[in-house]
Scaffold this motif. Structure first.
Motif, PDB file in Angstrom:
ATOM      1  N   ARG A  33       0.867  -1.179   0.000  1.00  0.00           N
ATOM      2  CA  ARG A  33       0.000   0.000   0.000  1.00  0.00           C
ATOM      3  C   ARG A  33       0.905   1.230   0.000  1.00  0.00           C
ATOM      4  N   THR A  34       1.055   1.870  -1.135  1.00  0.00           N
ATOM      5  CA  THR A  34       2.024   2.959  -1.237  1.00  0.00           C
ATOM      6  C   THR A  34       1.630   4.172  -0.416  1.00  0.00           C
ATOM      7  N   LYS A  35       0.356   4.327  -0.127  1.00  0.00           N
ATOM      8  CA  LYS A  35      -0.075   5.448   0.721  1.00  0.00           C
ATOM      9  C   LYS A  35       0.073   5.089   2.198  1.00  0.00           C
ATOM     10  N   ALA A  36      -0.489   3.975   2.595  1.00  0.00           N
ATOM     11  CA  ALA A  36      -0.482   3.609   4.013  1.00  0.00           C
ATOM     12  C   ALA A  36       0.917   3.286   4.512  1.00  0.00           C
ATOM     13  N   ASP A  37       1.791   2.740   3.649  1.00  0.00           N
ATOM     14  CA  ASP A  37       3.111   2.324   4.079  1.00  0.00           C
ATOM     15  C   ASP A  37       4.147   3.448   4.020  1.00  0.00           C
ATOM     16  N   GLY A  38       3.700   4.667   3.739  1.00  0.00           N
ATOM     17  CA  GLY A  38       4.611   5.805   3.728  1.00  0.00           C
ATOM     18  C   GLY A  38       5.613   5.792   2.595  1.00  0.00           C
ATOM     19  N   LEU A  39       5.264   5.186   1.487  1.00  0.00           N
ATOM     20  CA  LEU A  39       6.169   5.110   0.343  1.00  0.00           C
ATOM     21  C   LEU A  39       5.834   6.216  -0.648  1.00  0.00           C
ATOM     22  N   GLY A  40       6.073   7.453  -0.213  1.00  0.00           N
ATOM     23  CA  GLY A  40       5.706   8.587  -1.044  1.00  0.00           C
ATOM     24  C   GLY A  40       6.390   8.583  -2.394  1.00  0.00           C
ATOM     25  N   TRP A  41       7.675   8.194  -2.417  1.00  0.00           N
ATOM     26  CA  TRP A  41       8.403   8.217  -3.688  1.00  0.00           C
ATOM     27  C   TRP A  41       7.851   7.182  -4.651  1.00  0.00           C
ATOM     28  N   LEU A  42       7.407   6.026  -4.115  1.00  0.00           N
ATOM     29  CA  LEU A  42       6.830   5.004  -4.983  1.00  0.00           C
ATOM     30  C   LEU A  42       5.479   5.466  -5.515  1.00  0.00           C
ATOM     31  N   HIS A  43       4.728   6.163  -4.672  1.00  0.00           N
ATOM     32  CA  HIS A  43       3.451   6.723  -5.125  1.00  0.00           C
ATOM     33  C   HIS A  43       3.703   7.727  -6.251  1.00  0.00           C
ATOM     34  N   ALA A  44       4.783   8.491  -6.141  1.00  0.00           N
ATOM     35  CA  ALA A  44       5.124   9.445  -7.200  1.00  0.00           C
ATOM     36  C   ALA A  44       5.541   8.714  -8.480  1.00  0.00           C
ATOM     37  N   THR A  45       6.226   7.584  -8.326  1.00  0.00           N
ATOM     38  CA  THR A  45       6.603   6.783  -9.493  1.00  0.00           C
ATOM     39  C   THR A  45       5.377   6.281 -10.230  1.00  0.00           C
ATOM     40  N   ILE A  46       4.372   5.843  -9.463  1.00  0.00           N
ATOM     41  CA  ILE A  46       3.128   5.377 -10.072  1.00  0.00           C
ATOM     42  C   ILE A  46       2.427   6.531 -10.789  1.00  0.00           C
ATOM     43  N   ALA A  47       2.476   7.718 -10.184  1.00  0.00           N
ATOM     44  CA  ALA A  47       1.877   8.886 -10.835  1.00  0.00           C
ATOM     45  C   ALA A  47       2.554   9.167 -12.177  1.00  0.00           C
ATOM     46  N   GLN A  48       3.879   8.934 -12.247  1.00  0.00           N
ATOM     47  CA  GLN A  48       4.587   9.137 -13.509  1.00  0.00           C
ATOM     48  C   GLN A  48       4.198   8.068 -14.532  1.00  0.00           C
ATOM     49  N   ILE A  49       3.981   6.839 -14.059  1.00  0.00           N
ATOM     50  CA  ILE A  49       3.496   5.781 -14.955  1.00  0.00           C
ATOM     51  C   ILE A  49       2.168   6.198 -15.579  1.00  0.00           C
ATOM     52  N   VAL A  50       1.273   6.725 -14.744  1.00  0.00           N
ATOM     53  CA  VAL A  50      -0.029   7.178 -15.234  1.00  0.00           C
ATOM     54  C   VAL A  50       0.137   8.286 -16.265  1.00  0.00           C
TER      55      VAL A  50
END
Length: 336
Positions: free
Chosen positions: A166-183
């Motif tokens: 869970r990229t939000k709950a697990d505090g993985l902000g950079w991974l969440h940003a990577t997913i945003a770039q994929i989108v």
């Protein structure tokens, strides 16, 4: 211009066990390169459910395909192996063994089969599959990674059927940003976009693996747990750094700082195999990659894997992978 310092103010830090474990994982990922990309964008509305088959893994070459889903928008459920998992925006799920599963919203939604509805390949742009009308929208990026190391038995034994971050709950902000770039790459295709998507997807999967390694509990067994054992981690790092070396039990033990008996016992306890069998199995895994991705002669691949004859290699490879090398190569060419 300032010259080099005359002395070191601080002693360079010694490699920690965690770093050594990371080296083993890095060596495996370097030797067996991940490849793959987001395959399609799945955008259903209302109540729906996917068919459990066919799997995305069926689109890949033999040797280990890992399907994945990234939840970009909305929520849905995942059902597999008799359990139900709630997926939320920002979640990433991967299936190292291509285990059958269903996704959906609600109880009695229409059955959809995205894999069957995909257009013929190759694709110039990422396909977008839309289903239903009205109701809450869900958006998923779905695909697979070709992860040949998943055919390596010690690693297979250490991986779960489902990896979930869970990229939000697990505090993985950079991974969440990577997913945003994929989108962004999917929504606004640009030159080189397919290659960028492949690299971003690989980074995402590597971080999912790292999260799993870091969460391995104390006292666990298996390949990932073995990397937290200092002696075993040293030994595994040596094997993966130089798999073609003519390793002997004595040479491995000496380089690892372990006695032969201690090393053998740790391999049996943690990995349910022997050191020499581990070396053999890793070489056969690398041979499978070479067969799938090159046109090199089978005899040359056999020699590199440590076999004195092509016939002996054929027998060993067939036992390990379920088919002889030539058949493995033909299947890879058909699905590649």
């Amino acid at each position: 211009m300032a010259g080099p310092p005359n002395l070191l103010i601080e002693r360079p830090p010694q490699q920690r066990d965690g770093a050594r474990a990371a080296d083993v994982l890095s060596a495996v990922l370097r030797a067996v390169r991940l490849s793959g990309s987001v395959q399609f964008c799945f955008m259903p509305k209302g109540e729906w459910q996917t068919d459990a088959a066919p799997s995305l893994a069926s689109l890949a070459r033999p040797g280990g395909a890992t399907p994945f889903h990234i939840v970009v928008q909305g929520t849905c459920w995942l059902k597999m192996e008799g359990r139900t998992v709630a997926l939320n925006e920002g979640d990433v799920v991967a299936f190292p063994f291509g285990t059958g599963h269903q996704l959906g919203v609600g109880r009695d939604g229409a059955l959809v089969t995205p894999v069957k509805d995909l257009p013929p390949r190759p694709w110039r742009e990422i396909p977008v599959l839309r289903y239903g009308e009205g109701g809450p929208a869900v958006r998923l990026l779905c695909g697979y990674l070709e992860f040949a190391a998943a055919s390596f038995q010690p690693l297979r034994d250490g991986l779960p059927t489902l990896l979930h971050v869970r990229t939000k709950a697990d505090g993985l902000g950079w991974l969440h940003a990577t997913i945003a770039q994929i989108v962004a790459e999917v929504d606004q295709p640009r030159a080189g976009g397919v290659s960028v998507l492949e690299r971003l997807t690989e980074i995402t999967f590597i971080e999912v693996l790292r999260q799993h390694v870091s969460s391995t509990p104390a006292g666990a067994r298996g390949w990932l747990a073995a990397m937290t054992d200092p002696g075993l981690a040293r030994c595994l790092a040596l094997i993966h750094a130089d798999p073609e070396r003519d390793w002997s039990l004595g040479a491995l033990a000496a380089a690892s700082g372990l006695s032969r008996s201690a090393m053998t016992e740790r391999f049996e306890t943690m990995l349910a195999t022997s050191p020499m069998r581990y070396v053999r199995d890793w070489r056969l895994c690398l041979a499978g990659v070479a067969l799938s991705t090159s046109n090199r002669a089978i005899a040359a691949i056999a020699s590199e894997a440590g076999y004195g004859s092509e016939a002996a290699f054929n027998r060993a490879f067939a036992r390990a992978q379920g088919m002889p090398p030539a058949a493995w190569r033909r299947l890879a060419q058909q699905t590649g």
